[in-house]
Design a protein around this motif. Structure first.
Motif, PDB file in Angstrom:
ATOM      1  N   UNK A   6       0.815  -1.212   0.000  1.00  0.00           N
ATOM      2  CA  UNK A   6       0.000   0.000   0.000  1.00  0.00           C
ATOM      3  C   UNK A   6       0.852   1.266   0.000  1.00  0.00           C
ATOM      4  N   UNK A   7       1.993   1.236   0.698  1.00  0.00           N
ATOM      5  CA  UNK A   7       2.837   2.442   0.756  1.00  0.00           C
ATOM      6  C   UNK A   7       3.541   2.712  -0.565  1.00  0.00           C
ATOM      7  N   UNK A   8       3.529   1.742  -1.481  1.00  0.00           N
ATOM      8  CA  UNK A   8       4.209   1.905  -2.763  1.00  0.00           C
ATOM      9  C   UNK A   8       3.256   2.120  -3.929  1.00  0.00           C
ATOM     10  N   UNK A   9       2.009   1.696  -3.801  1.00  0.00           N
ATOM     11  CA  UNK A   9       1.089   1.847  -4.919  1.00  0.00           C
ATOM     12  C   UNK A   9       0.725   3.312  -5.113  1.00  0.00           C
ATOM     13  N   UNK A  10       0.394   3.666  -6.335  1.00  0.00           N
ATOM     14  CA  UNK A  10       0.039   5.040  -6.682  1.00  0.00           C
ATOM     15  C   UNK A  10      -1.268   5.445  -6.014  1.00  0.00           C
ATOM     16  N   UNK A  11      -1.278   6.629  -5.408  1.00  0.00           N
ATOM     17  CA  UNK A  11      -2.521   7.145  -4.836  1.00  0.00           C
ATOM     18  C   UNK A  11      -3.581   7.287  -5.921  1.00  0.00           C
ATOM     19  N   UNK A  12      -3.190   7.782  -7.083  1.00  0.00           N
ATOM     20  CA  UNK A  12      -4.146   7.947  -8.177  1.00  0.00           C
ATOM     21  C   UNK A  12      -4.750   6.594  -8.568  1.00  0.00           C
ATOM     22  N   UNK A  13      -3.920   5.549  -8.606  1.00  0.00           N
ATOM     23  CA  UNK A  13      -4.429   4.222  -8.970  1.00  0.00           C
ATOM     24  C   UNK A  13      -5.422   3.708  -7.932  1.00  0.00           C
ATOM     25  N   UNK A  14      -5.099   3.908  -6.648  1.00  0.00           N
ATOM     26  CA  UNK A  14      -6.008   3.442  -5.600  1.00  0.00           C
ATOM     27  C   UNK A  14      -7.318   4.224  -5.612  1.00  0.00           C
ATOM     28  N   UNK A  15      -7.244   5.532  -5.828  1.00  0.00           N
ATOM     29  CA  UNK A  15      -8.467   6.336  -5.870  1.00  0.00           C
ATOM     30  C   UNK A  15      -9.287   6.029  -7.108  1.00  0.00           C
ATOM     31  N   UNK A  16      -8.623   5.695  -8.200  1.00  0.00           N
ATOM     32  CA  UNK A  16      -9.362   5.280  -9.403  1.00  0.00           C
ATOM     33  C   UNK A  16     -10.095   3.968  -9.139  1.00  0.00           C
ATOM     34  N   UNK A  17      -9.448   3.061  -8.425  1.00  0.00           N
ATOM     35  CA  UNK A  17     -10.106   1.807  -8.042  1.00  0.00           C
ATOM     36  C   UNK A  17     -11.365   2.090  -7.220  1.00  0.00           C
TER      37      UNK A  17
END
Length: 258
Positions: free
Chosen positions: A95-106
């Protein structure tokens, strides 16, 4: 030509995987339908399914994309008898490495779009005194998902929403079914960045089998269906396991082997 006496269905995330197979089985059972995806290849799906199938290209991870779809459906003036809300993505990795934009898009696609479209189709179905909604949940909804954290959390949301709406909508003649597949042979793992993980390299179910089981459960008015014997056994096991243990086991599967 489209026969407006035929039942009408909506399938989101229908360009590949479980969504494509849901569209195929629904069309084979006499429905006209709208297939929805962000990719232009959704037009190829509509062409494959033939007369009575229309494609709509939109980005359901955005509010505007959902509003565009709802407005387009309203303009058709056809009651939706079946809605398969299937569109979803994953984001794999710490989680600390994944893109914030990618997580929010999910979250936008798996959660916000599901709420947006469920609101629209349930209101339509209540007004027409009947209909069926299929939510594509996941066996991942039953446990925390380290290294795939936002996906598992989003599917827990979808599962809870499905169970709640089943109770609310029953008196209006609307049935709600949750489809809980396990690992399935689709593009999900590549798109989510989960290639090379234990779950990716393990046994996967046939998406056509998953879709057929989902459709049959939907039409039978069942509250949920878990596909695959292995996943059914896992569902029973997680009911009694404590959350920390479930999280560790799930994280072991989502973590890269190297």
């Amino acid at each position: 030509m489209t026969d407006h006496d035929r039942p009408f269905a909506l399938v989101t995330g229908a360009s590949s995987g479980i969504g494509l197979e849901l569209a195929r089985v629904i069309a084979a059972n006499g429905f006209d339908l709208v297939v929805v995806a962000e990719e232009p290849r959704i037009h190829d799906v509509a062409a494959e399914l033939g007369a009575g199938t229309q494609a709509f290209v939109t980005d359901l991870a955005t509010r505007q994309g959902n509003e565009d779809l709802v407005a387009w459906l309203d303009a058709l003036r056809r009651p939706i008898g079946v809605a398969a809300l299937n569109a979803g993505i994953g984001v794999g990795g710490p989680f600390v490495e994944t893109s914030l934009d990618a997580d929010l898009r999910l979250v936008g696609l798996n959660v916000a779009s599901t709420v947006h479209l469920a609101k629209a189709v349930s209101r339509s179905m209540v007004a027409n005194r009947g209909g069926r909604i299929l939510f594509t949940s996941s066996i991942a909804s039953q446990m925390p998902g380290p290294y795939n954290a936002t996906y598992a959390a989003s599917k827990a949301f979808v599962q809870s929403l499905s169970e709640a709406l089943r109770v609310e909508l029953a008196e209006h003649g609307v049935s709600v079914t949750a489809l809980l597949p396990g690992p399935t042979d689709t593009e999900f793992f590549r798109r989510a960045g989960l290639e090379g993980t234990r779950v990716d390299e393990g046994t996967k179910d046939d998406p056509a089998m998953v879709a057929q089981a989902g459709f049959e459960a939907l039409m039978a008015g069942k509250h949920e269906v878990v596909t695959g014997t292995r996943n059914k056994l896992q569902r029973q096991a997680v009911k009694v396991a404590p959350d920390p243990l479930k999280a560790r086991l799930h994280g072991h599967l989502n973590e890269r082997k190297d």
